[in-house]
Design an enzyme around this catalytic site. Structure first.
Site, PDB file in Angstrom:
ATOM      1  CG  HIS A   1      -0.378   0.067   2.539  1.00 36.39           C
ATOM      2  ND1 HIS A   1      -0.081   1.255   3.174  1.00 36.39           N
ATOM      3  CD2 HIS A   1      -0.034  -0.912   3.410  1.00 36.39           C
ATOM      4  CE1 HIS A   1       0.409   1.011   4.365  1.00 36.39           C
ATOM      5  NE2 HIS A   1       0.463  -0.291   4.539  1.00 36.39           N
TER       6      HIS A   1
ATOM      7  CG  ASP B   1       1.522  -3.716   4.901  1.00 33.44           C
ATOM      8  OD1 ASP B   1       2.331  -2.816   5.179  1.00 33.44           O
ATOM      9  OD2 ASP B   1       0.311  -3.656   5.192  1.00 33.44           O
TER      10      ASP B   1
ATOM     11  CG  ASP C   1       2.758   0.440   7.710  1.00 34.04           C
ATOM     12  OD1 ASP C   1       2.271  -0.222   6.767  1.00 34.04           O
ATOM     13  OD2 ASP C   1       2.125   0.753   8.729  1.00 34.04           O
TER      14      ASP C   1
ATOM     15  CD  GLU D   1      -3.031  -1.365   5.465  1.00 31.75           C
ATOM     16  OE1 GLU D   1      -3.087  -2.355   6.216  1.00 31.75           O
ATOM     17  OE2 GLU D   1      -2.485  -0.294   5.814  1.00 31.75           O
ATOM     18  CD  GLU D   2      -1.244   2.249   7.587  1.00 29.70           C
ATOM     19  OE1 GLU D   2      -1.946   1.743   8.489  1.00 29.70           O
ATOM     20  OE2 GLU D   2      -0.059   1.947   7.427  1.00 29.70           O
TER      21      GLU D   2
ATOM     22  CG  HIS E   1       1.089   2.735  12.478  1.00 28.07           C
ATOM     23  ND1 HIS E   1      -0.150   2.251  12.865  1.00 28.07           N
ATOM     24  CD2 HIS E   1       1.281   2.280  11.216  1.00 28.07           C
ATOM     25  CE1 HIS E   1      -0.674   1.543  11.878  1.00 28.07           C
ATOM     26  NE2 HIS E   1       0.196   1.546  10.865  1.00 28.07           N
TER      27      HIS E   1
END
Length: 454
Positions: free
Chosen positions: A270, A346, A282, A316-317, A416
């Site tokens: 993604h 991922d 990510d 995606e997130e 994140h």
């Protein structure tokens, strides 16, 4: 990576990574005919100094890429321009309407028993506070049972869930469930005052209150203060708001199969990220590894019998709308049944270990045999159970799926956070990931027989 609707899937992913299934050594499938091509791919990947430079330029130039942001769309424009200059057979996009949540200015301050600025990140989808902020006493709890027992104390206070990290899928529920939560201990096993972003949701019929994550260090400190009988008061200020959906795009690039172009091996990751750091692990690294794998096949003159397609999914997130749109499109045009394998990266592009695979026993035996070709880069282990968030929708339609497995010991240190930056990656490990994905995708696409679904 990791949306609220996928927390159980992600937990399963971590379990897959720990399963003891090894490569099927006595496979009936002979892939020795591909030994030379596999070594060609490995040699070319490890000697390609441009691939890491491309990823570095991209992440330095565009930074984070949250759905709805200008930086996401500008980064997609750049990728398309680059791809269109390359010898790929088809480059296109797929329009997708995505959520547009904006963080705005935010802060969290300890008011008593002393004054202190507390690093924090509002959780995606959260509402903001009133302009003057919210100042209240903090109630620290360690479970929902404890919260229920202290329901009366929680009224009018800010509740902090201080739950130590175990596995992502287990711990993340404390961030995402419980309508009265407003602060959570960041979901990660390691912190250097680095709060973790993520998404939140609201249960129907409950008040929408602000939600934010704080560091594990400060969550522990606030609990110690409470245990000593000290009154803990904080001031939370958040400008967060959800705006109308915006247009984004999936990116699709492919090389056409030489004999069965209608059959497709799809791989990717993604392209969106949270709005902190550079979103390298990510998941820009996963996207670019798939892209570079496709380019390697073209540059080496490899012509698989089936089409190999790369998709960089958007959103995606905090929504998974790119993956859903892709599934809907391939169902609508009837090509879903022609997808013989979906591969996702991922989990960071650290040292590759192999793949987790979900599919039939016969297909598992075939991909396990292919795994033997990956031994020179140490990624030969093929485990039962695997996939990913973005390929999940087509896997549920029957497409076999696999997820790239890597040394994940440091992934959740940075996941994140503002620390998800290019300096955390090793160039050679990234090149090994490219080789691993390229070999698996090419051989599956070139086998005499399609990967069986049964």
């Amino acid at each position: 990576m990791t949306t609220f609707i996928l927390r159980s899937l992600f937990c399963s992913f971590l379990v897959w990574a720990l399963l003891p299934y090894q490569v099927v050594a006595q496979s009936n499938y002979d892939v020795s005919a591909y030994t030379d091509e596999a070594q060609q791919i490995i040699d070319a990947a490890l000697q390609d100094g441009e691939s890491f430079k491309r990823l570095t330029y991209f992440t330095d130039t565009f930074g984070h890429r949250l759905s709805g942001s200008e930086s996401l769309e500008q980064s997609i424009d750049w990728i398309l321009q680059e791809m269109q200059r390359q010898p790929l057979d088809r480059v296109t996009t797929q329009k997708v309407m995505v959520p547009h949540w904006v963080r705005g200015e935010e802060s969290l301050s300890l008011v008593s028993p002393r004054s202190l600025h507390l690093p924090m990140l509002g959780l995606g989808g959260s509402v903001g506070t009133p302009p003057e902020g919210i100042q209240a006493e903090v109630l620290v709890v360690n479970s929902f049972d404890e919260l229920e027992a202290k329901a009366q104390q929680a009224k009018g206070n800010i509740v902090l869930y201080n739950v130590p990290f175990t596995m992502y899928g287990e711990t993340v529920q404390y961030r995402l469930q419980g309508a009265i939560a407003s602060l959570v201990r960041s979901v990660g096993p390691y912190s250097m005052q680095t709060p973790h972003a993520g998404t939140s949701n609201y249960e129907e019929g409950t008040p929408k209150i602000p939600h934010a994550a704080i560091t594990s260090e400060h969550a522990a400190m606030l609990e110690r203060m409470q245990d000593r009988g000290q009154k803990v008061t904080v001031n939370l200020s958040m400008e967060a708001e959800t705006r109308p959906d915006k247009l984004s795009r999936n990116i699709i690039a492919e090389i056409k199969g030489s004999e069965k172009p209608e059959e497709i091996v799809v791989m990717g990751g993604h392209i969106d990220s949270w709005d902190v750091g550079q979103g390298v692990m990510d998941d820009a690294g996963g996207c670019f590894a798939a892209w570079e794998a496709l380019l390697l096949m073209k540059k080496l003159g490899l012509k698989p019998k089936r089409t190999v397609r790369v998709v960089m999914w958007t959103n995606e997130e905090n929504g998974l709308r790119g993956a859903t749109a892709y599934r809907d499109s391939v169902k609508a045009d009837g090509s879903i049944d022609d997808h013989i394998l979906a591969i996702e990266s991922d989990s960071g592009v650290f040292e590759p270990r192999g793949f987790g695979f979900t599919g039939s026993d016969n297909a598992f035996a075939m991909v396990s045999a292919i795994g033997q070709l990956l031994e020179p880069v140490g990624s030969e282990t093929i485990s039962r159970g695997g996939g990913g968030a973005d390929i999940g929708p087509i896997m549920r339609e029957g497409v076999p799926g696999m997820g790239l497995q890597v040394d994940g010991s440091r992934y959740f240190w940075y996941h994140h956070t503002a620390a998800d930056t290019i300096d955390k990656l090793d160039e050679e490990e990234y090149q090994q990931c490219i080789a691993t994905m390229a070999i698996m995708a090419f051989v599956v696409a070139d086998l005499p027989h399609s990967l069986p679904r049964k």
